[in-house]
Motif scaffolding. Structure first.
Motif, short mmCIF file in Angstrom:
data_model
loop_
_atom_site.label_atom_id
_atom_site.label_comp_id
_atom_site.label_asym_id
_atom_site.label_seq_id
_atom_site.Cartn_x
_atom_site.Cartn_y
_atom_site.Cartn_z
N ARG A 150 3.34 71.03 13.04
CA ARG A 150 2.37 71.76 13.87
C ARG A 150 3.11 72.29 15.08
NH1 ARG A 150 -1.73 67.44 16.78
NH2 ARG A 150 -0.15 66.10 17.77
N GLN A 151 2.67 73.45 15.54
CA GLN A 151 3.37 74.14 16.62
C GLN A 151 2.99 73.57 17.98
OE1 GLN A 151 5.71 76.58 15.73
NE2 GLN A 151 5.15 75.65 13.77
N LYS A 152 4.00 73.47 18.85
CA LYS A 152 3.76 73.00 20.21
C LYS A 152 4.63 73.77 21.17
CE LYS A 152 3.22 68.84 23.02
NZ LYS A 152 3.24 67.35 23.05
N GLU A 153 4.02 74.12 22.32
CA GLU A 153 4.74 74.89 23.33
C GLU A 153 5.57 73.97 24.22
OE1 GLU A 153 4.80 78.11 23.65
OE2 GLU A 153 3.29 78.62 22.14
N THR A 188 8.47 77.73 21.47
CA THR A 188 7.50 77.11 20.56
C THR A 188 8.25 76.49 19.40
OG1 THR A 188 5.83 78.75 21.14
CG2 THR A 188 5.46 77.49 19.13
#
Length: 277
Positions: free
Chosen positions: A235-238, A243
Motif C-alpha cells: 500500500r502506498q504511503k507518503e 511515495t
C-alpha cells in the motif's frame, strides 16, 4: 494473549531454577533432571508452550523457561545418524508414534507431532507443536514454540518463525485446516486463522497490516482472519522523500466456514487478482 493462563503441567521448580539461571551449568545434575522432565512433557505433548483457549493464544511461560534452561544445563554431546554427525546440546527427537517421518526430516527433542503428521525433509524445532493430520512439506521450517493446528498444509519452503525471547513474546500460531503456500513466511508471533489460505511468497509478521480489498478496511495487524484467501501486497504511503509502497497482506476472498481447499478454485481466485499461483 489471554491473561488467564491455565495451570502449567510443568513443575514449579523450573521457576526457582530460572531465578538462579546465571549460576547453572551442566554440572548441576539435580537441575538437569528437573529440566529434562519438563522437556519430556513437551516432547510427548503433555505440555505446550502455546495453545488456543476461547480464541485467545495462551502461553505457558514456564515451558518456555524450561527450554531456555536446557541450553544451560545440557552439555554438548556427539551423536551420529548414518554418515551424519551432530554435536549439540539438544538431541534429536525419538518419539514418533503414528507420525510419518521421511528421510531428511529433522525434529528436535522437545517438539511434538500428533498422530497423522507427515514430515517431509523439513525441520521442526524444540517447543513446537504440530497437530494431527498436518503436512510439513519439503524444506519447510517450524520454529521454536510455534503452534501448528490439525489438518494444516505447510507447503514447500514455508518458514514458520520461532520465539524463545523476549519474555512475553507470542509464538506463531497457524490454526486448524489452514493452508500456507510455498515460500511464505509467518513470523514474529503472527497468526493464521482457521481454514485460511495464505498465498505463495506472502510475508506475515506481527506488525503487518492485513487489509480487505473489497472495503479497504484494515482488519488487523499480524493476523489473517478465519476462512479467507490472503496474499502479499503493498500500500502506498507518503514520505518526505516521495511515495513508497509498504508491504501488507491483502484478503482477496472469503470462504465458507468448513469449505475445503479446492486447488483449482483457489488458483482461479488468485488469477482474478493477477496473482501468480
Amino acid at each position: 494473549m489471554s491473561d488467564q493462563s491455565p495451570p502449567s503441567p510443568i513443575a514449579p521448580a523450573i521457576d526457582d531454577l530460572w531465578e538462579r539461571r546465571a549460576e547453572l551449568s551442566p554440572r548441576d545434575t539435580e537441575a538437569r533432571a528437573t529440566v529434562v522432565n519438563a522437556i519430556d512433557l513437551l516432547d510427548t505433548g503433555k505440555a505446550r508452550v502455546a495453545e488456543l483457549s476461547d480464541g485467545d493464544v495462551v502461553v505457558d511461560e514456564r515451558a518456555r523457561r524450561a527450554i531456555l534452561l536446557a541450553f544451560r544445563v545440557l552439555g554438548m554431546a556427539r551423536t551420529q545418524v548414518g554418515d551424519f554427525q551432530h554435536n549439540d546440546r539438544v538431541p534429536l527427537k525419538t518419539t514418533f508414534d503414528g507420525v510419518r517421518v521421511v528421510p531428511g526430516a529433522i525434529a528436535r527433542w522437545g517438539s511434538y507431532m500428533a498422530p497423522g503428521v507427515v514430515l517431509m525433509p523439513s525441520f521442526v524445532n524444540i517447543g513446537a507443536y504440530v497437530g494431527g493430520g498436518t503436512m510439513v512439506d519439503t524444506w519447510a521450517t517450524v520454529g521454536s514454540c510455534a503452534h501448528i493446528g490439525a489438518n494444516v498444509h505447510l507447503s514447500g519452503g514455508v518458514g514458520i518463525g520461532g520465539v524463545l525471547e523476549p519474555p512475553g513474546a507470542l509464538p506463531v500460531v497457524v490454526e486448524d485446516d489452514a493452508l500456507v503456500g510455498s515460500r511464505a513466511m509467518i513470523v514474529e508471533g503472527a497468526r493464521v486463522g482457521r481454514g485460511a489460505v495464505v498465498g505463495a511468497g506472502t510475508i506475515l509478521s506481527a506488525s503487518m497490516p492485513v487489509i480487505d480489498v473489497e472495503t479497504g478496511e484494515e482488519l488487523a495487524r499480524g493476523r489473517v482472519p478465519d476462512w479467507c484467501v490472503a496474499v502479499g501486497g503493498t500500500r502506498q504511503k507518503e514520505f518526505p522523500g516521495g511515495t513508497f509502497g509498504l508491504p501488507c497482506v491483502l484478503v482477496i476472498k472469503r470462504l465458507e466456514p468448513g469449505q475445503r481447499h479446492d486447488k483449482a478454485a483457489l488458483n482461479e481466485a488468485l488469477r482474478e487478482h493477477g496473482v501468480n499461483t
